[in-house]
Design an enzyme around this catalytic site. Structure first.
Site, short mmCIF file in Angstrom:
data_model
loop_
_atom_site.label_atom_id
_atom_site.label_comp_id
_atom_site.label_asym_id
_atom_site.label_seq_id
_atom_site.Cartn_x
_atom_site.Cartn_y
_atom_site.Cartn_z
CD GLN A 1 -2.77 -4.59 6.69
OE1 GLN A 1 -3.54 -3.29 6.11
NE2 GLN A 1 -4.08 -5.43 5.82
CG ASP B 1 -9.22 -0.26 4.99
OD1 ASP B 1 -9.59 -0.23 3.72
OD2 ASP B 1 -8.08 -0.55 5.31
CE LYS C 1 -3.59 -2.83 2.42
NZ LYS C 1 -4.79 -2.75 3.18
#
Ligand code: NDP
Length: 301
Positions: free
Chosen positions: A95, A118, A51
């Protein structure tokens, strides 16, 4: 025909690079994404590194904030609150998975939906289902974009989604059943949506018969070769989200990555199919970049 996620993701990254360059050349700051990682799960480390690299490639500023597994839930929560109010940060992600002593839902729920690139917070998902502005989680968004770029419409089609997770199955089904006028900003095709969606899971009876009625099958189960040729009607579109490690002594790593689809036997029947790797995976990362730029644009309005 192969749905080449790797190629489409590269095209989108080039478009994003131009858009970010236009901003910085006009004297504005670059968009900024923060990735919070807890512990040292090797898969998470790889995802985070990918990412960050993708951000750097398009000129998005990316910061990795790492905490030891021993961090308390309260400290992580304070970090989320700090990032919510840091005006130099356009979007951030925590994450997953988190260590067992930290409640993921508590952490995700604390993220401001305007920075939730997200698209995983309850608020983002609730807003998205009502057709309000919200970030869509990266994998379903990437799949929608992939279909759009290959001009595969979903209106009136029967889509079978295998899997009902919060990050893939549920938001995917929700996106495809929406009325297009409810579709969210930054999507390239308004013709996506309006599908008749069936969501299947491990308790579904006669999965094969249901799949055979599908015009489009999206498999996100995490089970190698779950979708076999006898489950697919001629001409169906097949999207394989699965990423599974299978032993392969001929590979230097001792394993290789496969999807959830028996690719060799399904591909001859499908009109379009995604490979693994090189299909949905690259689209997932590029969607995060798109969401970050969208957060920046809304932030600087
Ligand atoms: P989850 O494990 O959270 O969900 C899997 C879903 O599949 C569950 O709903 C489960 O049913 C269902 N399922 C499992 N086995 C079967 C079966 N035999 N028949 C029918 N349904 C089944 O997984 P995720 O959604 O997080 O991920 C799915 C896969 O996609 C994984 O391989 C993951 O690695 C991959 N992935 C890939 C991404 C990418 O970028 N390419 C991004 C995210 C995930 P039930 O609810 O009943 O248990």
């Amino acid at each position: 025909m192969i749905l080449d996620g790797k190629k489409i993701a590269a095209e989108i990254r080039a478009e994003l690079r131009e858009q970010v360059q236009a901003l910085t050349q006009a004297g504005q700051r670059a968009p900024k994404l923060v990735v919070v990682i807890v512990g040292n799960n090797p898969a998470s480390e790889t995802y985070v590194a990918n990412k960050i690299k993708a951000c750097q490639e398009v000129g998005i500023e990316a910061q990795r904030i790492a905490y030891a597994t021993t961090i308390t839930e309260q400290t992580l929560l304070s970090e989320v609150h700090r990032l919510n109010s840091d005006s130099s940060v356009d979007g951030f992600i925590v994450q997953l998975p988190l260590p067992d002593h930290i409640n993921e839902s508590t952490i995700l729920s604390a993220i401001d939906y305007r920075k939730d690139v997200d698209g995983l917070t309850p608020e983002s998902m609730g807003r998205a289902i009502q057709g309000l502005d919200a970030f869509i989680s990266a994998t379903p968004k990437g799949i929608r974009e992939l279909l759009a770029r290959y001009q595969i419409t979903t209106e009136g089609k029967h889509v079978v989604v295998i899997g009902r997770s919060n990050i893939v199955g549920k938001p995917m089904a929700m996106l495809l059943m929406q009325r297009p006028y409810l579709s969210l900003p930054n999507m390239s095709a308004s013709s996506l949506g309006d599908a008749t969606v069936t969501v299947c899971h491990s308790k579904t009876r006669d999965l094969a018969a249901i799949c055979r009625t599908a015009d489009i099958i999206i498999v996100a189960a995490g089970s190698p070769k779950l979708l076999t040729a006898n489950m697919v009607k001629d001409g169906a579109v097949v999207i394989d989200v699965g990423i599974n490690r299978v032993d392969d002594l001929t590979s230097p790593r001792g394993y290789r990555l496969v999807g959830d689809v028996d690719f060799d036997n399904v591909a001859p029947k499908a009109s379009f199919i995604t490979p693994v790797p090189g299909g949905v995976g690259p689209m997932t990362i590029v969607s995060l970049l798109q969401n970050t730029l969208q957060a920046y644009n809304e932030h600087s309005r």
